[in-house]
Each structure stands twice: as structure tokens, then as C-alpha cells.
Design a protein around this motif. Structure first.
Motif, mmCIF file in Angstrom:
data_model
loop_
_atom_site.group_PDB
_atom_site.id
_atom_site.type_symbol
_atom_site.label_atom_id
_atom_site.label_comp_id
_atom_site.label_asym_id
_atom_site.label_seq_id
_atom_site.Cartn_x
_atom_site.Cartn_y
_atom_site.Cartn_z
ATOM 1 N N ASP A 84 2.834 -5.255 -1.586
ATOM 2 C CA ASP A 84 1.452 -4.869 -1.871
ATOM 3 C C ASP A 84 0.524 -5.841 -1.154
ATOM 4 O OD1 ASP A 84 2.085 -2.736 -3.471
ATOM 5 O OD2 ASP A 84 1.781 -3.783 -5.377
ATOM 6 N N SER A 123 -15.364 -2.881 4.888
ATOM 7 C CA SER A 123 -14.806 -1.557 4.576
ATOM 8 C C SER A 123 -13.736 -1.159 5.573
ATOM 9 C CB SER A 123 -15.915 -0.496 4.559
ATOM 10 O OG SER A 123 -16.845 -0.755 3.537
ATOM 11 N N VAL A 126 -10.589 -3.030 4.628
ATOM 12 C CA VAL A 126 -10.044 -2.495 3.369
ATOM 13 C C VAL A 126 -9.350 -1.162 3.626
ATOM 14 C CG1 VAL A 126 -10.669 -1.514 1.126
ATOM 15 C CG2 VAL A 126 -11.639 -3.708 1.846
ATOM 16 N N LYS A 127 -9.982 -0.320 4.414
ATOM 17 C CA LYS A 127 -9.401 0.986 4.725
ATOM 18 C C LYS A 127 -8.089 0.833 5.477
ATOM 19 C CE LYS A 127 -10.451 5.379 7.041
ATOM 20 N NZ LYS A 127 -11.471 6.129 7.825
ATOM 21 N N ASP A 128 -8.048 -0.125 6.406
ATOM 22 C CA ASP A 128 -6.853 -0.300 7.226
ATOM 23 C C ASP A 128 -5.705 -0.946 6.446
ATOM 24 O OD1 ASP A 128 -5.781 -0.066 10.038
ATOM 25 O OD2 ASP A 128 -5.478 -2.220 9.739
ATOM 26 N N SER A 129 -6.008 -1.955 5.642
ATOM 27 C CA SER A 129 -4.944 -2.719 4.976
ATOM 28 C C SER A 129 -4.579 -2.195 3.586
ATOM 29 C CB SER A 129 -5.354 -4.191 4.861
ATOM 30 O OG SER A 129 -6.523 -4.331 4.070
ATOM 31 N N ASN A 130 -5.474 -1.428 2.965
ATOM 32 C CA ASN A 130 -5.226 -0.798 1.664
ATOM 33 C C ASN A 130 -4.799 -1.802 0.592
ATOM 34 O OD1 ASN A 130 -4.974 1.311 -0.202
ATOM 35 N ND2 ASN A 130 -2.816 1.625 0.302
ATOM 36 N N LYS A 132 -4.456 -3.794 -3.001
ATOM 37 C CA LYS A 132 -4.369 -3.377 -4.400
ATOM 38 C C LYS A 132 -5.215 -4.273 -5.306
ATOM 39 C CE LYS A 132 -1.307 -0.104 -3.688
ATOM 40 N NZ LYS A 132 -1.238 -0.188 -2.218
ATOM 41 N N LEU A 149 -11.767 -1.733 -6.973
ATOM 42 C CA LEU A 149 -10.440 -2.343 -7.020
ATOM 43 C C LEU A 149 -10.439 -3.477 -8.041
ATOM 44 C CD1 LEU A 149 -9.659 -2.552 -3.201
ATOM 45 C CD2 LEU A 149 -8.412 -1.180 -4.873
ATOM 46 N N ASN A 404 0.249 -0.936 11.748
ATOM 47 C CA ASN A 404 0.005 0.502 11.932
ATOM 48 C C ASN A 404 -0.605 0.831 13.298
ATOM 49 O OD1 ASN A 404 1.017 1.199 9.445
ATOM 50 N ND2 ASN A 404 -0.975 1.178 8.417
#
Length: 545
Positions: A84, A123, A126-130, A132, A149, A404
Motif C-alpha cells: 500500500d 492531485s 495522488v492520482k498516479d500513486s493512489n 491509502k 483519505l 506504471n
């Protein structure tokens, strides 16, 4: 060239470190946290971290306990599992390394963010690494609220907060052992995603493993191991969200049992005061800091800096005149340069004053375990000493790739495992590496990377701009600053000014990415394939401003 005349350069075109080899741990289960505390019994009562402003300190025993408690909380209260991602969005503090070690200690992945980032920039990551979970401070909480989050606040605000305080977590948690979780973490596991623009383009997540950090720590401190240096005290004002601060200035030194004095940010008088108060022996810096320390003789002279033995500079080349000027103000300290990248976990080469005086302009010798090639940019064939080409490196500290982004990974790491740095350089006949130019398009502002492509994309969203290109302008203090060539829209009523353009960008990016000049042009020169001819613009820019 024969291998007899230059033992560091082989007929296979590979340059190798001349330094004594370092031994990396053979146990594949010895990950970052067990490695940092492997000699715990010998320095458990020693000071690990000191807050320069408050004097708050943590012994290595305190550090180990807090890391264990936070790790336990991440597992039990937040259900953070192996692999995570946890985002650390904070300025420097003694709790930054605690947070990092706690995250990686349970097999989770830490990703760090520049506290100056705008909500839009944040942002994107955050969008790229996701992630938790986000670990941050009160002052930055407003930037992360809309992500919805879970959050841990390292600092306690005066008002109410819908989240969890670090102090509550640590004070209420039992120092439960996390050995069961640590045992499942191996050196090949991913430890961090540190975002870098790489050789070109937008910011990408650099995938670094536990092995990468351990290798870098061993390479960075090889001289302490080899020469038997006494316990050192390091001053760290370099941002810990950056590889230089996190890997080289903090982790590498903690694993040797050294003390790290932490500053939230660099301020000359406060840094000199901390240097005097805590008897700092070593300091990592970037060129603008060394430049300022050289010019402010009167200020420096007011502090007792006699404990300082070394100033190590990285992130960008340091000029000979700057080194000499700074050295006059710190007669008992040597000033050395090093070379590294996020993609190499922070280290490639460094000067070694034990084998001779620093050579201005050189980034020193390859550290133990590093191999290097200098490739002709046209023929792609390896080059002997004194011939310039692209610097390629290989070693245990090299990244696994870009998160990714297989295309970018394949463009940077070839099939033989060589990392293409995008930098132009050469070796002399004694094995010193010189980095003389960049093939890549990145602009280096005070050690920070500014990607022209990112700013160009933003510029092109302006309704009164039809085309744009961003290039570096040399700057004495910052190294380079971004300047934009802008083509106004063909609309007859277009009244766009340079200030309008600068303000437009300033609202959307961190301060170090802001434009320092705007040049209006009829067109942007491009090649037949549509690529911007940046070299042509770079040649023009100095005469325009």
C-alpha cells in the motif's frame, strides 16, 4: 587504451570504481529498518535526531520505539498492508524519518511530496500513486482535505480536526513488536516512489527498493568505514522529500549511528546558529547555499564554525570561484562535490579529499559498486577518458524503473541494466568524473527540477497564447531559471503582457517553477518532426533579457 595505463577503464568500455569494495548484506530479508538498527546495541543511547529550532531530540532507542509504535498503528488502526502507498506531505522535522521508517518497515511504500506543491500538482501525484493514507502537518491539511483519505497529523492544531494525531497514536500505543510484519519485508520489495522528471517530460514515480536504499547508504558512508571516522554530526536542511535529503543526508547517516540535526528549511543565520550550538561536523548543501555562505563573510564570522570539517555539495555543478570564496570563510572545512540522481537513489560519484585535494569542476570518483560508460551520442559507442558523451551508470542502487510507465522506463534503462542519465560528461586520466552539460531538457533551479514540458502545457491552456517554449536562463544564485518564449494569439485585440503570463503560471505551480521572464515571439523554432529547437532558443535568451 590499455587497461594497464588506466586501471579504472577497461577495454570493454566500462569505467569502474577504484575504491575498496563495500559489502552489502547477503541476507535478502534484511530490509531498510532492520539494517538501520543492525548495530543498535552500540549506539542505542546516542542522539539520532535533533530539532534545530526546539532542541527536541530522539536517541536511537527513542527512534526505534517510535518507529515501532507508528508501524503498529499503521497496521492495526489504518489497515495498511504490504505494498500500500502512504503519502508523506510534510516539511522537514524529526518525525519525517520516523514516518518514513514506519511506513517502509511494514512493507508499505512511501511517496513524498514537496510541501510547496499546489493542490493541482499534489492531485497529479495522488492520482498516479493512489495512496491509502496521508501523513501531513496542520499547515498543509487544507491542501489534502478534498482527497477524503485517512490522515495522520504530525503537528497538533488549535482547532478541531477530523483525523488522528501522531502524538495520540504514539502515546496510546504499546511498543508492540512489529517483527512479524518486518519478517515479510525483503530487500527486493519496493520502499519508495520518489517523483522525478527523469531525463525528459513530466514528473514520474521513481521506483526504489529496500536494496537501493541500503546500497546507497553503504556507498555514501564508505569513507567513514574505510578511514574509521569518529561519530559525526550532520546538519540537514535539504528537503527530506527529495532523494538527496532523504537517502544521502538522513538514512545513510542514521544507519552509521551519526546524529542528524534537522532544520525545517534553510535560513543562513539559523543554520550557522545550529552549526555552532550542536557542533556540526558535516553539512550537505546545494550551490545557492554555498554561494551565499561565500558572499556573507561578515555574517559567517559571527559564529563559531570550527567544528565543521566538510561541506558536500550536490544537485547542480559548483563553480571553482564559488568553492574558493566559500572556503575562505570555513578554513577548517573542505568543500567537495558529488553527483547523483533520484534514479540512482542519490549517489554516483563524490570527491575524496583523503586521496588528494578537491579538483574544482569534478564530481569526484565513482563510489564503490558503481560502473559507468561514456557513450558517443551519435554512434552510441563507449568513449575513453577526455572524450565527452552521455553518462550511463549501473549498480545496486539503480531504480527499478518508473511507476506504471514502461515506455519511460525502457527509454532510460537499457537491456544491459545501464541507466541513461541524459547528462553529458567525461573522465580524466585519473578516474575523476566531470559533468559538463545536460542532454536532457530539465532546468535545474536551486537543485529542483523544472520540466519545460509541464510549463509549456500550462501555457498552451491560456486562451491568448498560441504557442510556447520554456528554456533555462543561467543565473548566478539559482543556477538556472525558467524563461518562456510565447507566441500571442492572432486575435487583433490580444493585449497579453509578460506579467500576465508570469502571473498565470505562478497561480498553478510551486514557487521554484515560476517563470522569471517572458519573451514574445512571432513563432517557436521547430525541427521537421515538430520538436522545439531549444538550443536555438537558449542561445537567444541571454541577449533578450
Amino acid at each position: 587504451m590499455s587497461t594497464d595505463s588506466t586501471p579504472f577503464y577497461s577495454n570493454d568500455g566500462i569505467y569502474r570504481s577504484q575504491k575498496p569494495p563495500v559489502s552489502l548484506p547477503e541476507d535478502p530479508n534484511l530490509s531498510i529498518v532492520p539494517f538501520v538498527f543492525r548495530n543498535f546495541s552500540s549506539f542505542s543511547k546516542s542522539i539520532a535526531l535533533i530539532d534545530a529550532s526546539t532542541g527536541e531530540s530522539l536517541t536511537f532507542s527513542d527512534l526505534k520505539t517510535q518507529v515501532s509504535k507508528l508501524s503498529h498503528a499503521l497496521l492495526k488502526l489504518f489497515n495498511i498492508k504490504k505494498n500500500d502507498v502512504v503519502l508523506i506531505f510534510s516539511p522537514n522535522s524529526v518525525l519525517f524519518p520516523v514516518s518514513f521508517l514506519a511506513v517502509v518497515g511494514i512493507g508499505a511504500i512511501a511517496t513524498t511530496v514537496n510541501p510547496q506543491y499546489t493542490i493541482n500538482e499534489l492531485s497529479n501525484q495522488v492520482k498516479d500513486s493512489n495512496p491509502k493514507l496521508i501523513i501531513t502537518v496542520n499547515e498543509l491539511h487544507k491542501k489534502i482535505k478534498h482527497f477524503n483519505l485517512p490522515c495522520i497529523l504530525l503537528s497538533r492544531p488549535k482547532g478541531s480536526f477530523d483525523g488522528v494525531y501522531y502524538s495520540d497514536l504514539v502515546n496510546s500505543a504499546s511498543p508492540a513488536s512489529t517483527d512479524s510484519s518486518l519478517s515479510s519485508v525483503v530487500q527486493t520489495d519496493v520502499a519508495a516512489l520518489l517523483y522525478s522528471s527523469g531525463t525528459t517530460g513530466k514528473s514520474k514515480g521513481v521506483v526504489l527498493t529496500h536494496r537501493n536504499f541500503i546500497a546507497t547508504a553503504t556507498m555514501v558512508t564508505w569513507d567513514q568505514e574505510c578511514y574509521g571516522n569518529p561519530k559525526n554530526v550532520y546538519l540537514c536542511f535539504l528537503p527530506m522529500f527529495h532523494i538527496f535529503g532523504l537517502s544521502v543526508a538522513v538514512y545513510a547517516q542514521l544507519q552509521k549511528g551519526n546524529t542528524v540535526v534537522v532544520m525545517e528549511r534553510y535560513e543562513m543565520k539559523k543554520a550557522l546558529g545550529a552549526l555552532e550550538k550542536y557542533k556540526v561536523t558535516h553539512m550537505y548543501a546545494v550551490p545557492p547555499v554555498v554561494l551565499a555562505l561565500g558572499k556573507q563573510k561578515e555574517t559567517v564570522s559571527k559564529y563559531d564554525c570550527s567544528s565543521l570539517r566538510e561541506i558536500a555539495c550536490g544537485a547542480a555543478p559548483l563553480g571553482k570561484d564559488v568553492i574558493e570564496e566559500c572556503a575562505k570563510n570555513f578554513p577548517k572545512a573542505v568543500i567537495v562535490q558529488g553527483y547523483g540522481m533520484t534514479e540512482t537513489c542519490g549517489i554516483i560519484s563524490v570527491e575524496d579529499v583523503k586521496t588528494g585535494p578537491p579538483h574544482s569542476g569534478s564530481t569526484g570518483f565513482l563510489v564503490p559498486g558503481i560502473e559507468c560508460k561514456i557513450l558517443d551520442v551519435d554512434t552510441m559507442k563507449p568513449l575513453p577518458p577526455f572524450q565527452k558523451g552521455e553518462i550511463l551508470v549501473r549498480g545496486e542502487n539503480m531504480m527499478q524503473g518508473y511507476f506504471n510507465n514502461q515506455i519511460a522506463t525502457d527509454e532510460t534503462i537499457d537491456k544491459q541494466g545501464w541507466v541513461h542519465t541524459g547528462d553529458l560528461g567525461y573522465f580524466d586520466n585519473e578516474g575523476r568524473l566531470y559533468v559538463v552539460d545536460r542532454i536532457k531538457e530539465l532546468i535545474k533551479y536551486k537543485g529542483f527540477q523544472v520540466a519545460p514540458a509541464e510549463l509549456e502545457e500550462l501555457l498552451l491552456t491560456h486562451p491568448q497564447i498560441s504557442d510556447a517554449a520554456v528554456v533555462p536562463l543561467p543565473d548566478t544564485e539559482a543556477g538556472e531559471v525558467p524563461v518562456a518564449y510565447v507566441v500571442r494569439s492572432s486575435k487583433s485585440n490580444c493585449s497579453l503582457t509578460g506579467r500576465d503570463v508570469q502571473d498565470f503560471i505562478a497561480k498553478q505551480v510551486a514557487p521554484y517553477k515560476r517563470l522569471h521572464g517572458v519573451i514574445f515571439s512571432e513563432s517557436i523554432p521547430k525541427s521537421a518532426s515538430g520538436k522545439i529547437l531549444r538550443r536555438e532558443l537558449r542561445q537567444k535568451v541571454q541577449s533578450k533579457l
